[in-house]
Design an enzyme around this catalytic site. Structure first.
Site, PDB file in Angstrom:
ATOM      1  N   PRO A   1     -42.313  60.367  57.214  1.00  0.00           N
ATOM      2  CA  PRO A   1     -43.377  60.172  58.211  1.00  0.00           C
ATOM      3  C   PRO A   1     -44.236  61.419  58.347  1.00  0.00           C
ATOM      4  O   PRO A   1     -43.727  62.543  58.405  1.00  0.00           O
ATOM      5  CB  PRO A   1     -42.589  59.888  59.499  1.00  0.00           C
ATOM      6  CG  PRO A   1     -41.310  59.292  59.025  1.00  0.00           C
ATOM      7  CD  PRO A   1     -40.988  60.015  57.745  1.00  0.00           C
ATOM      8  N   CYS A   2     -45.558  61.190  58.400  1.00  0.00           N
ATOM      9  CA  CYS A   2     -46.472  62.337  58.360  1.00  0.00           C
ATOM     10  C   CYS A   2     -47.347  62.458  59.598  1.00  0.00           C
ATOM     11  O   CYS A   2     -48.179  63.357  59.680  1.00  0.00           O
ATOM     12  CB  CYS A   2     -47.375  62.227  57.129  1.00  0.00           C
ATOM     13  SG  CYS A   2     -48.419  60.736  57.115  1.00  0.00           S
ATOM     14  N   GLN A   3     -47.178  61.556  60.573  1.00  0.00           N
ATOM     15  CA  GLN A   3     -48.106  61.538  61.705  1.00  0.00           C
ATOM     16  C   GLN A   3     -48.169  62.874  62.438  1.00  0.00           C
ATOM     17  O   GLN A   3     -49.228  63.273  62.926  1.00  0.00           O
ATOM     18  CB  GLN A   3     -47.710  60.428  62.691  1.00  0.00           C
ATOM     19  CG  GLN A   3     -47.963  59.027  62.175  1.00  0.00           C
ATOM     20  CD  GLN A   3     -46.834  58.499  61.295  1.00  0.00           C
ATOM     21  OE1 GLN A   3     -45.904  59.236  60.960  1.00  0.00           O
ATOM     22  NE2 GLN A   3     -46.906  57.239  60.930  1.00  0.00           N
TER      23      GLN A   3
ATOM     24  N   PHE B   1     -48.130  65.744  61.233  1.00  0.00           N
ATOM     25  CA  PHE B   1     -48.749  66.814  60.448  1.00  0.00           C
ATOM     26  C   PHE B   1     -50.212  66.540  60.102  1.00  0.00           C
ATOM     27  O   PHE B   1     -50.852  67.335  59.431  1.00  0.00           O
ATOM     28  CB  PHE B   1     -47.978  67.021  59.139  1.00  0.00           C
ATOM     29  CG  PHE B   1     -46.490  67.206  59.332  1.00  0.00           C
ATOM     30  CD1 PHE B   1     -45.998  68.249  60.084  1.00  0.00           C
ATOM     31  CD2 PHE B   1     -45.587  66.310  58.764  1.00  0.00           C
ATOM     32  CE1 PHE B   1     -44.629  68.412  60.261  1.00  0.00           C
ATOM     33  CE2 PHE B   1     -44.221  66.472  58.929  1.00  0.00           C
ATOM     34  CZ  PHE B   1     -43.740  67.519  59.692  1.00  0.00           C
TER      35      PHE B   1
END
Length: 363
Positions: free
Chosen positions: A79-81, A83
Protein backbone atom coordinates in the site's frame (compact mmCIF):
# COMPACT_ATOMS: atom_id res chain seq x y z
CA UNK A 1 11.48 -24.23 -17.40
CA UNK A 2 8.28 -23.16 -15.63
CA UNK A 3 8.83 -20.16 -13.40
CA UNK A 4 6.79 -19.75 -10.24
CA UNK A 5 5.69 -16.54 -8.53
CA UNK A 6 3.79 -15.39 -5.46
CA UNK A 7 1.86 -12.11 -5.59
CA UNK A 8 1.51 -10.45 -2.18
CA UNK A 9 -0.70 -7.35 -1.80
CA UNK A 10 -2.52 -8.82 -4.81
CA UNK A 11 -5.37 -6.30 -5.00
CA UNK A 12 -7.64 -6.81 -7.99
CA UNK A 13 -4.93 -8.77 -9.79
CA UNK A 14 -3.22 -6.31 -12.16
CA UNK A 15 0.23 -7.60 -11.21
CA UNK A 16 -0.88 -11.21 -11.60
CA UNK A 17 -2.12 -10.44 -15.14
CA UNK A 18 1.37 -9.18 -15.99
CA UNK A 19 3.10 -12.11 -14.32
CA UNK A 20 1.00 -14.60 -16.27
CA UNK A 21 1.60 -12.84 -19.58
CA UNK A 22 5.33 -13.02 -18.88
CA UNK A 23 5.12 -16.78 -18.42
CA UNK A 24 5.05 -17.09 -14.64
CA UNK A 25 2.90 -19.70 -12.93
CA UNK A 26 1.37 -17.70 -10.07
CA UNK A 27 1.13 -20.32 -7.34
CA UNK A 28 -0.20 -18.19 -4.48
CA UNK A 29 -1.36 -14.69 -3.61
CA UNK A 30 -2.47 -12.68 -0.59
CA UNK A 31 -5.19 -10.01 -0.44
CA UNK A 32 -7.07 -8.77 2.63
CA UNK A 33 -9.76 -6.42 1.25
CA UNK A 34 -12.91 -8.44 0.54
CA UNK A 35 -13.99 -6.80 -2.74
CA UNK A 36 -10.51 -6.90 -4.23
CA UNK A 37 -10.18 -10.53 -3.12
CA UNK A 38 -13.48 -11.42 -4.82
CA UNK A 39 -12.35 -9.72 -8.03
CA UNK A 40 -8.99 -11.48 -7.89
CA UNK A 41 -10.62 -14.89 -7.47
CA UNK A 42 -13.17 -14.18 -10.23
CA UNK A 43 -10.35 -13.64 -12.71
CA UNK A 44 -7.67 -15.98 -11.34
CA UNK A 45 -9.61 -18.91 -9.86
CA UNK A 46 -6.69 -21.32 -10.19
CA UNK A 47 -4.42 -19.25 -7.93
CA UNK A 48 -4.53 -20.18 -4.25
CA UNK A 49 -5.20 -16.76 -2.79
CA UNK A 50 -5.25 -16.13 0.96
CA UNK A 51 -7.86 -13.64 2.16
CA UNK A 52 -6.01 -12.39 5.25
CA UNK A 53 -3.76 -9.72 6.68
CA UNK A 54 -0.29 -10.09 5.19
CA UNK A 55 1.22 -9.57 8.67
CA UNK A 56 -0.37 -12.85 9.79
CA UNK A 57 0.98 -14.89 6.85
CA UNK A 58 4.22 -16.82 7.30
CA UNK A 59 6.60 -17.69 4.51
CA UNK A 60 6.26 -21.38 5.28
CA UNK A 61 2.47 -21.13 5.07
CA UNK A 62 2.76 -19.38 1.71
CA UNK A 63 4.99 -22.11 0.34
CA UNK A 64 2.71 -24.80 1.74
CA UNK A 65 -0.33 -23.04 0.32
CA UNK A 66 1.44 -22.89 -3.04
CA UNK A 67 2.39 -26.55 -2.89
CA UNK A 68 6.06 -25.71 -3.43
CA UNK A 69 9.30 -25.84 -1.46
CA UNK A 70 10.73 -22.80 -3.28
CA UNK A 71 9.63 -20.06 -5.68
CA UNK A 72 11.37 -18.12 -8.38
CA UNK A 73 9.83 -14.69 -7.76
CA UNK A 74 8.19 -12.91 -4.85
CA UNK A 75 6.40 -9.85 -6.18
CA UNK A 76 4.38 -7.19 -4.44
CA UNK A 77 3.00 -3.67 -4.49
CA UNK A 78 2.66 -2.63 -0.83
CA UNK A 79 0.00 0.00 0.00
CA UNK A 80 1.31 3.39 -1.04
CA UNK A 81 -1.33 5.89 0.09
CA UNK A 82 0.83 7.14 2.95
CA UNK A 83 3.68 8.00 0.60
CA UNK A 84 1.89 9.74 -2.28
CA UNK A 85 2.31 13.40 -3.14
CA UNK A 86 -1.41 13.82 -2.40
CA UNK A 87 -0.99 12.82 1.25
CA UNK A 88 -0.02 15.28 3.95
CA UNK A 89 3.34 14.49 5.47
CA UNK A 90 2.02 14.10 9.01
CA UNK A 91 -0.65 11.69 7.79
CA UNK A 92 1.97 9.65 5.96
CA UNK A 93 3.93 9.17 9.17
CA UNK A 94 0.84 8.05 11.05
CA UNK A 95 -0.60 5.67 8.44
CA UNK A 96 -0.21 2.13 9.87
CA UNK A 97 -0.21 0.67 6.35
CA UNK A 98 3.23 2.18 5.78
CA UNK A 99 4.80 -0.57 7.88
CA UNK A 100 3.55 -3.17 5.39
CA UNK A 101 6.54 -2.35 3.19
CA UNK A 102 8.63 -4.37 5.64
CA UNK A 103 6.40 -7.42 5.15
CA UNK A 104 8.11 -7.68 1.79
CA UNK A 105 11.43 -8.06 3.60
CA UNK A 106 10.07 -10.54 6.15
CA UNK A 107 8.48 -12.82 3.55
CA UNK A 108 11.61 -12.67 1.40
CA UNK A 109 13.66 -13.77 4.42
CA UNK A 110 11.27 -16.65 5.04
CA UNK A 111 10.88 -17.89 1.45
CA UNK A 112 14.24 -16.95 -0.17
CA UNK A 113 12.95 -16.67 -3.74
CA UNK A 114 15.43 -16.47 -6.60
CA UNK A 115 14.21 -12.94 -7.35
CA UNK A 116 12.14 -10.16 -5.81
CA UNK A 117 10.14 -7.40 -7.45
CA UNK A 118 8.55 -4.43 -5.67
CA UNK A 119 6.61 -1.46 -7.04
CA UNK A 120 5.51 1.66 -5.18
CA UNK A 121 5.16 5.41 -5.51
CA UNK A 122 8.33 7.52 -5.79
CA UNK A 123 7.42 9.18 -2.48
CA UNK A 124 8.44 6.01 -0.64
CA UNK A 125 12.05 7.16 -0.93
CA UNK A 126 11.21 10.51 0.71
CA UNK A 127 8.24 10.20 3.06
CA UNK A 128 9.08 6.59 3.80
CA UNK A 129 12.84 6.79 3.50
CA UNK A 130 13.53 5.00 6.80
CA UNK A 131 11.28 2.08 5.88
CA UNK A 132 12.70 1.98 2.36
CA UNK A 133 16.27 1.80 3.63
CA UNK A 134 15.33 -0.93 6.09
CA UNK A 135 13.83 -2.94 3.24
CA UNK A 136 16.90 -2.46 1.05
CA UNK A 137 19.32 -3.32 3.83
CA UNK A 138 17.49 -6.50 4.77
CA UNK A 139 17.35 -7.69 1.17
CA UNK A 140 21.02 -6.90 0.60
CA UNK A 141 21.96 -8.80 3.76
CA UNK A 142 20.30 -11.87 2.25
CA UNK A 143 22.43 -11.52 -0.88
CA UNK A 144 20.02 -9.82 -3.26
CA UNK A 145 21.62 -7.47 -5.78
CA UNK A 146 19.16 -4.64 -6.18
CA UNK A 147 18.39 -2.39 -9.13
CA UNK A 148 16.11 0.54 -8.42
CA UNK A 149 14.63 3.43 -10.32
CA UNK A 150 11.60 5.59 -11.01
CA UNK A 151 9.93 4.68 -14.31
CA UNK A 152 7.16 6.36 -16.30
CA UNK A 153 4.52 3.78 -17.24
CA UNK A 154 3.67 5.66 -20.46
CA UNK A 155 7.15 4.61 -21.66
CA UNK A 156 5.97 0.97 -21.48
CA UNK A 157 2.76 1.20 -23.50
CA UNK A 158 0.33 2.28 -20.79
CA UNK A 159 -1.97 5.11 -21.99
CA UNK A 160 -1.45 7.03 -18.77
CA UNK A 161 1.11 9.21 -17.02
CA UNK A 162 2.13 7.42 -13.82
CA UNK A 163 5.60 7.48 -12.26
CA UNK A 164 6.44 4.38 -10.26
CA UNK A 165 9.35 3.34 -8.07
CA UNK A 166 10.56 -0.13 -9.05
CA UNK A 167 12.98 -2.42 -7.24
CA UNK A 168 14.24 -5.63 -8.86
CA UNK A 169 16.65 -8.02 -7.19
CA UNK A 170 18.23 -11.37 -7.93
CA UNK A 171 19.78 -13.67 -5.33
CA UNK A 172 23.48 -13.13 -6.10
CA UNK A 173 22.69 -11.79 -9.58
CA UNK A 174 21.43 -8.55 -11.04
CA UNK A 175 18.16 -7.83 -12.85
CA UNK A 176 18.29 -4.59 -14.81
CA UNK A 177 15.27 -2.35 -15.18
CA UNK A 178 13.42 -2.90 -18.48
CA UNK A 179 14.15 -0.61 -21.38
CA UNK A 180 11.41 1.73 -22.55
CA UNK A 181 9.31 0.57 -25.47
CA UNK A 182 7.40 3.82 -26.12
CA UNK A 183 8.25 7.51 -26.22
CA UNK A 184 6.71 10.95 -26.70
CA UNK A 185 9.18 11.39 -29.57
CA UNK A 186 9.47 7.88 -31.04
CA UNK A 187 12.61 6.90 -32.91
CA UNK A 188 14.33 3.66 -33.75
CA UNK A 189 12.39 0.80 -32.21
CA UNK A 190 10.40 3.02 -29.82
CA UNK A 191 6.66 3.31 -30.50
CA UNK A 192 4.69 6.49 -29.76
CA UNK A 193 3.01 6.83 -26.41
CA UNK A 194 -0.43 5.21 -26.31
CA UNK A 195 -3.20 7.71 -25.74
CA UNK A 196 -6.68 8.06 -24.29
CA UNK A 197 -7.97 7.69 -27.86
CA UNK A 198 -6.17 4.35 -28.24
CA UNK A 199 -7.73 3.04 -25.04
CA UNK A 200 -11.33 4.26 -24.93
CA UNK A 201 -12.38 5.84 -28.24
CA UNK A 202 -15.58 4.30 -29.52
CA UNK A 203 -16.95 3.24 -26.15
CA UNK A 204 -20.76 3.44 -26.02
CA UNK A 205 -22.60 5.91 -23.82
CA UNK A 206 -22.33 4.62 -20.23
CA UNK A 207 -25.08 4.25 -17.69
CA UNK A 208 -25.22 6.52 -14.68
CA UNK A 209 -25.00 4.76 -11.33
CA UNK A 210 -28.74 5.28 -10.61
CA UNK A 211 -29.59 3.81 -14.04
CA UNK A 212 -27.34 0.81 -13.44
CA UNK A 213 -28.85 0.20 -10.01
CA UNK A 214 -32.32 0.36 -11.51
CA UNK A 215 -31.42 -2.69 -13.59
CA UNK A 216 -31.10 -4.62 -10.34
CA UNK A 217 -27.49 -5.74 -10.84
CA UNK A 218 -24.89 -3.04 -11.47
CA UNK A 219 -22.34 -5.62 -12.66
CA UNK A 220 -24.55 -6.46 -15.66
CA UNK A 221 -23.47 -3.11 -17.08
CA UNK A 222 -19.89 -4.45 -17.26
CA UNK A 223 -19.18 -1.47 -14.99
CA UNK A 224 -19.37 0.96 -17.91
CA UNK A 225 -20.91 3.28 -15.35
CA UNK A 226 -20.44 6.91 -14.31
CA UNK A 227 -21.60 8.88 -11.31
CA UNK A 228 -24.44 11.29 -11.94
CA UNK A 229 -23.00 14.80 -11.94
CA UNK A 230 -24.51 17.50 -9.78
CA UNK A 231 -26.05 20.44 -11.64
CA UNK A 232 -23.07 22.61 -10.70
CA UNK A 233 -20.48 20.05 -11.82
CA UNK A 234 -22.36 19.57 -15.08
CA UNK A 235 -21.97 23.31 -15.71
CA UNK A 236 -18.29 23.08 -14.85
CA UNK A 237 -17.55 20.15 -17.09
CA UNK A 238 -19.34 21.83 -20.00
CA UNK A 239 -17.08 24.84 -19.50
CA UNK A 240 -13.88 22.76 -19.15
CA UNK A 241 -11.36 22.51 -22.01
CA UNK A 242 -9.58 19.24 -22.76
CA UNK A 243 -6.03 19.29 -21.44
CA UNK A 244 -6.50 22.51 -19.47
CA UNK A 245 -6.92 23.04 -15.73
CA UNK A 246 -9.86 24.46 -13.79
CA UNK A 247 -8.33 27.91 -14.32
CA UNK A 248 -10.00 27.95 -17.74
CA UNK A 249 -13.43 27.54 -16.13
CA UNK A 250 -15.16 30.90 -15.55
CA UNK A 251 -14.64 32.05 -11.98
CA UNK A 252 -18.35 32.18 -11.17
CA UNK A 253 -18.57 28.42 -11.88
CA UNK A 254 -15.59 27.45 -9.74
CA UNK A 255 -15.92 26.17 -6.17
CA UNK A 256 -15.61 29.04 -3.67
CA UNK A 257 -12.21 27.76 -2.53
CA UNK A 258 -10.89 28.12 -6.11
CA UNK A 259 -11.80 31.78 -6.53
CA UNK A 260 -10.27 35.17 -5.72
CA UNK A 261 -6.78 34.48 -6.99
CA UNK A 262 -6.37 30.93 -5.63
CA UNK A 263 -3.18 29.46 -7.13
CA UNK A 264 -2.94 26.10 -5.38
CA UNK A 265 -3.59 22.55 -6.59
CA UNK A 266 -4.73 22.54 -10.25
CA UNK A 267 -5.05 18.83 -10.99
CA UNK A 268 -8.87 18.74 -10.54
CA UNK A 269 -11.98 19.70 -12.50
CA UNK A 270 -10.31 18.98 -15.83
CA UNK A 271 -10.85 16.98 -19.01
CA UNK A 272 -8.50 14.44 -20.54
CA UNK A 273 -7.10 14.93 -24.05
CA UNK A 274 -7.76 12.38 -26.76
CA UNK A 275 -4.22 12.37 -28.14
CA UNK A 276 -2.24 12.31 -24.90
CA UNK A 277 -1.89 9.67 -22.20
CA UNK A 278 -4.39 10.06 -19.37
CA UNK A 279 -3.42 11.62 -16.05
CA UNK A 280 -2.73 9.17 -13.22
CA UNK A 281 -5.81 7.05 -12.54
CA UNK A 282 -6.67 7.08 -8.83
CA UNK A 283 -9.51 5.85 -6.65
CA UNK A 284 -11.27 9.13 -7.47
CA UNK A 285 -11.34 8.28 -11.18
CA UNK A 286 -15.10 8.82 -11.59
CA UNK A 287 -15.29 11.98 -9.48
CA UNK A 288 -14.82 15.26 -11.35
CA UNK A 289 -13.59 17.13 -8.26
CA UNK A 290 -10.83 14.58 -7.54
CA UNK A 291 -8.76 14.83 -10.71
CA UNK A 292 -8.68 15.57 -14.41
CA UNK A 293 -11.10 12.73 -15.03
CA UNK A 294 -13.50 14.49 -17.37
CA UNK A 295 -14.14 12.70 -20.67
CA UNK A 296 -12.35 14.46 -23.57
CA UNK A 297 -15.58 15.65 -25.20
CA UNK A 298 -18.67 14.12 -23.56
CA UNK A 299 -20.18 15.99 -20.62
CA UNK A 300 -19.31 13.32 -18.08
CA UNK A 301 -16.33 11.76 -16.36
CA UNK A 302 -14.74 8.59 -17.63
CA UNK A 303 -16.58 5.44 -16.60
CA UNK A 304 -15.32 2.71 -14.29
CA UNK A 305 -14.67 0.44 -17.28
CA UNK A 306 -12.83 3.21 -19.13
CA UNK A 307 -10.63 3.74 -16.05
CA UNK A 308 -9.87 0.00 -16.08
CA UNK A 309 -8.94 0.18 -19.78
CA UNK A 310 -6.61 3.12 -19.08
CA UNK A 311 -5.02 0.87 -16.43
CA UNK A 312 -4.70 -1.74 -19.25
CA UNK A 313 -6.92 -4.34 -17.64
CA UNK A 314 -8.32 -6.74 -20.27
CA UNK A 315 -11.67 -5.76 -21.79
CA UNK A 316 -13.38 -8.74 -20.20
CA UNK A 317 -11.81 -8.41 -16.75
CA UNK A 318 -14.55 -8.95 -14.19
CA UNK A 319 -14.94 -6.32 -11.47
CA UNK A 320 -16.69 -8.34 -8.79
CA UNK A 321 -18.39 -5.82 -6.51
CA UNK A 322 -21.69 -3.91 -6.61
CA UNK A 323 -20.16 -0.82 -4.94
CA UNK A 324 -18.84 2.18 -6.85
CA UNK A 325 -16.33 3.35 -4.24
CA UNK A 326 -14.79 -0.10 -3.87
CA UNK A 327 -14.46 -0.72 -7.60
CA UNK A 328 -12.87 2.70 -8.17
CA UNK A 329 -10.36 2.08 -5.36
CA UNK A 330 -9.49 -1.34 -6.81
CA UNK A 331 -8.75 0.19 -10.20
CA UNK A 332 -6.92 3.23 -8.89
CA UNK A 333 -4.70 1.13 -6.60
CA UNK A 334 -3.78 -1.39 -9.31
CA UNK A 335 -0.46 -1.74 -11.05
CA UNK A 336 -1.21 -1.23 -14.78
CA UNK A 337 -1.21 -4.69 -16.34
CA UNK A 338 1.01 -3.77 -19.30
CA UNK A 339 3.60 -2.22 -17.01
CA UNK A 340 3.44 -5.27 -14.74
CA UNK A 341 4.08 -7.42 -17.80
CA UNK A 342 7.17 -5.39 -18.78
CA UNK A 343 8.65 -5.76 -15.29
CA UNK A 344 7.73 -9.45 -15.10
CA UNK A 345 9.27 -10.23 -18.49
CA UNK A 346 12.50 -8.62 -17.38
CA UNK A 347 12.57 -10.88 -14.34
CA UNK A 348 11.55 -13.97 -16.32
CA UNK A 349 14.23 -13.52 -18.96
CA UNK A 350 16.95 -13.03 -16.37
CA UNK A 351 15.79 -16.02 -14.34
CA UNK A 352 15.72 -18.22 -17.45
CA UNK A 353 19.23 -17.12 -18.44
CA UNK A 354 20.53 -17.52 -14.92
CA UNK A 355 19.23 -21.09 -14.84
CA UNK A 356 20.98 -21.88 -18.13
CA UNK A 357 24.42 -20.52 -17.28
CA UNK A 358 24.68 -18.47 -14.08
CA UNK A 359 28.47 -18.25 -14.17
CA UNK A 360 28.60 -16.89 -17.69
CA UNK A 361 25.86 -14.36 -17.08
CA UNK A 362 26.85 -13.13 -13.63
CA UNK A 363 27.78 -9.43 -13.93
Amino acid sequence: MELTAIDIFAGAGGLTVGLKRAGFHVVAAVELEAHAFATYKANHPEVRCLNQDIATVSGSALLEHAGADHIDLLAGCPPCQGFTSLTAKYKAKEDPRNQLVLEMARLTEQTLPQAVMMENVPGLTQKGDDLYHQLRDRLKTLGYRLTEGVLQVADYGVPQFRRRLVMLGGLDFEILLPRATHSQSPCGDLAPWRTVRDAIKGMPVPLTLPEAKAQGDVERSDWHVVRKLSAKNLERIKAATAGETWTKIPEQLRPTCHRDGYVGFTNVYGRMQWDRPAPTITGGCTTFSKGRFGHPDADRTISVREAALLQTFPNDYRLDTPYMDYVCNMIGNALPCDFAEALSRQCAERLQHQAVDPLELAP
